[in-house]
Design an enzyme around this catalytic site. Structure first.
Site, short mmCIF file in Angstrom:
data_model
loop_
_atom_site.label_atom_id
_atom_site.label_comp_id
_atom_site.label_asym_id
_atom_site.label_seq_id
_atom_site.Cartn_x
_atom_site.Cartn_y
_atom_site.Cartn_z
N ASP A 139 0.84 -1.20 0.00
CA ASP A 139 0.00 0.00 0.00
C ASP A 139 0.88 1.25 0.00
OD1 ASP A 139 -2.38 1.34 -0.11
OD2 ASP A 139 -2.63 1.41 2.07
N HIS A 146 -3.50 14.48 0.96
CA HIS A 146 -3.72 13.65 2.15
C HIS A 146 -2.53 13.77 3.10
CE1 HIS A 146 -5.04 10.26 4.58
NE2 HIS A 146 -3.90 9.63 4.38
N GLU A 211 -10.26 4.31 3.83
CA GLU A 211 -9.39 5.08 2.94
C GLU A 211 -9.79 4.78 1.51
OE1 GLU A 211 -5.27 4.34 4.01
OE2 GLU A 211 -5.37 5.85 5.60
N GLU A 213 -9.08 4.40 -2.15
CA GLU A 213 -7.87 4.13 -2.94
C GLU A 213 -8.27 3.42 -4.23
OE1 GLU A 213 -4.57 2.36 -0.93
OE2 GLU A 213 -5.10 3.21 1.03
N ASP A 245 -8.97 0.76 2.14
CA ASP A 245 -7.98 0.35 3.15
C ASP A 245 -8.51 0.77 4.52
OD1 ASP A 245 -5.70 -0.32 4.57
OD2 ASP A 245 -4.67 1.55 4.07
N ARG A 249 -7.48 4.20 13.42
CA ARG A 249 -6.55 5.32 13.64
C ARG A 249 -5.92 5.30 15.03
NH1 ARG A 249 -5.54 6.30 8.49
NH2 ARG A 249 -7.34 7.09 7.35
N GLN A 252 -3.39 2.55 14.99
CA GLN A 252 -2.33 2.89 14.01
C GLN A 252 -1.35 3.92 14.57
OE1 GLN A 252 -3.94 4.68 10.43
NE2 GLN A 252 -1.92 5.37 9.75
N LYS A 265 -3.98 -1.65 10.31
CA LYS A 265 -4.26 -1.74 8.87
C LYS A 265 -4.48 -3.17 8.37
CE LYS A 265 -3.23 2.59 7.37
NZ LYS A 265 -4.08 3.39 6.48
N THR A 269 -9.22 -5.34 4.14
CA THR A 269 -9.10 -4.44 2.99
C THR A 269 -10.13 -4.92 1.99
OG1 THR A 269 -6.71 -4.24 3.36
CG2 THR A 269 -7.53 -3.53 1.21
N GLU A 389 -9.60 13.11 7.74
CA GLU A 389 -9.45 14.43 7.11
C GLU A 389 -10.76 15.20 7.13
OE1 GLU A 389 -7.70 14.94 3.20
OE2 GLU A 389 -6.84 12.95 3.42
#
Ligand code: CA
Length: 448
Positions: A139, A146, A211, A213, A245, A249, A252, A265, A269, A389
């Site tokens: 990844d 970002h 996320e 992606e 993904d 948080r 992480q 993570k 996925t 975000e």
């Protein structure tokens, strides 16, 4: 990749649903997946989307519909994973695409139409599987928007790491927990360190995020010790899917110094079932240039062709469905709420640069491997590809638009939330092609 007759926006199919305005799967798309009839014990096998149908490549291989290299390619698609087909490389991919285009084209004979119709299965009646045996999953972290926003949340006032403008940053992820659209997973357990605390706590993740992606499937691999030059990088890429993904948080940010993400993570996925080929994406290429004032790339990450057309304009959206929205059966309907919209064209590095940098040290990529692009965020506040975000790290919850009853807010994901990614490409004078959807749902934590 030059445009050819399979990109002709005027081309239509004898299958009416393929010609519907705004559809994801017109004749110009022809993406690949692995499927079987829902609720059956049939073997999974490769198929191609056309309109609202799946063209069963195993069934088609048993007919006289294909010849030569196209027939050989389709036979490899009859297997439960597409690795052997992806290993064949672009001449075989193109032979099959062009043969299917002819079989499905409105000028095909009635005999051809009858032969192909017998190989169609409605998309509403199939289940999908992860389309390749993914040996390795990497990844990346290639959106500068970002990177800027997350850096300001974690280390206010500090610049992004200096390596960002010199190389496509990535970590090696986990292939075993990748699931196809429709995936459900338990809210992960893990360690988190609260601000100001002296010891971490163990428990369910409290800051669960998605996320946005894209995923990139590797076609022919490279031998160990033999890097892929940027000029050849795209010949090692079969196509692209949508990828979520999922990210814990709180887990992480406590665990990732100094070696990178781990449990935050690796629990799930989710990918979309359909792989849109690089050939289908040819009309939606854009020039690539580093942002004004940024470093020029080192020579091994820079070619004229990458500058001319290395970028991809893929429009992307994130939608959220919740238990409350699903329960509001008042006859008015309550669709998922859109959280954001952006394009892959804003990404700092191209997919070709990701492949070349990945192999530059001698690492061998293998057919069917998956690369994630990293979170895709555009420059505007409504273009954020992750909730961290959108909500400024959870401090400014978003209000979900268009619901009934009490407005719902989210700082991070709640149990039974479903995140839906969609994507499509369009350009003036070109057909619109879509990616279908990538859908995944959060279930409560174990013993929660
Ligand atoms: Ca990611």
């Amino acid at each position: 990749m030059p445009l050819n007759h399979t990109h002709d926006p005027a081309a239509t199919s004898w299958l009416a649903s393929a010609n519907a305005a705004g559809g994801d799967f017109p004749l110009q798309n022809l993406p690949f997946a692995v499927f079987r009839r829902s609720g059956s014990a049939e073997p999974f096998r490769g198929g191609v989307a056309i309109g609202d149908q799946v063209l069963d490549l195993a069934a088609l291989s048993r007919t006289e519909g294909l010849q030569g290299l196209a027939a050989q390619a389709a036979r490899l698609c009859a297997q439960p994973v597409l690795n052997d087909f992806l290993a064949l490389g672009s001449p075989a991919w193109q032979a099959l695409r062009h043969a299917l285009f002819a079989l499905l084209h409105s000028t095909a004979t009635s005999t051809t139409e009858a032969l192909v119709r017998a190989c169609l299965v409605p998309q509403s009646a199939v289940d999908y599987a992860v389309p390749t045996r993914i040996g390795d999953y990497t990844d990346f972290y290639t959106s500068i928007h970002h990177a800027h926003k997350v850096t300001q949340l974690v280390k206010p006032g500090e610049p992004i790491t200096p390596n960002f403008q010199w190389l496509p940053i990535a970590y090696h992820g986990r292939a075993s927990s990748i699931g196809v659209s429709g995936q459900t997973f338990r809210r992960p357990l893990g360690q988190a360190m609260a601000p100001g605390a002296s010891a971490p706590v163990h428990g369910p993740c409290t800051r669960l995020d998605y996320e946005l992606e894209i995923g990139v499937y590797i076609g022919p691999g490279n031998a160990q010790g033999e890097p892929v030059a940027l000029e050849q990088a795209e010949s090692h890429i079969f196509g692209v899917c949508l990828l979520n993904d999922w990210s814990a948080r709180d887990i992480q940010f406590w665990e990732m110094a100094p070696l990178g993400p781990f449990l935050g993570k690796n629990f799930a996925t989710t990918i979309s079932p359909w792989i849109v080929t690089l050939e289908a994406l040819a009309p939606y290429r854009l020039a690539w240039t580093p942002p004004a004032g940024a470093a020029q790339p080192l020579a091994y990450l820079d070619t004229a062709s990458n500058r001319q057309a290395g970028a991809l304009d893929i429009s992307l959206e994130v939608w959220l469905d919740t238990a409350q929205r699903r329960a509001s059966n008042d006859g008015l309907g309550c669709a998922p709420a859109r959280l954001s919209r952006t394009s892959f064209k804003h990404q700092y590095w191209t997919v070709a640069q990701m492949v070349t940098h990945h192999t530059m040290g001698g690492c061998n990529l293998q057919s069917g491997d998956l690369l994630g692009s990293g979170t895709i965020s555009g420059p505007g506040p409504a273009e954020a590809g992750a909730m961290i975000e959108l909500t400024a790290g959870g401090r400014q919850p978003v209000t979900l638009a268009g619901g009934h009853g009490q407005p719902e807010q989210r700082a991070f994901l709640q149990d039974f939330d479903t995140v839906i990614l969609t994507g499509w490409c369009e350009a003036p004078g070109r057909a619109r092609i879509g990616f279908g959807e990538c859908r995944g749902q959060v279930l409560p934590a174990l013993n929660a």
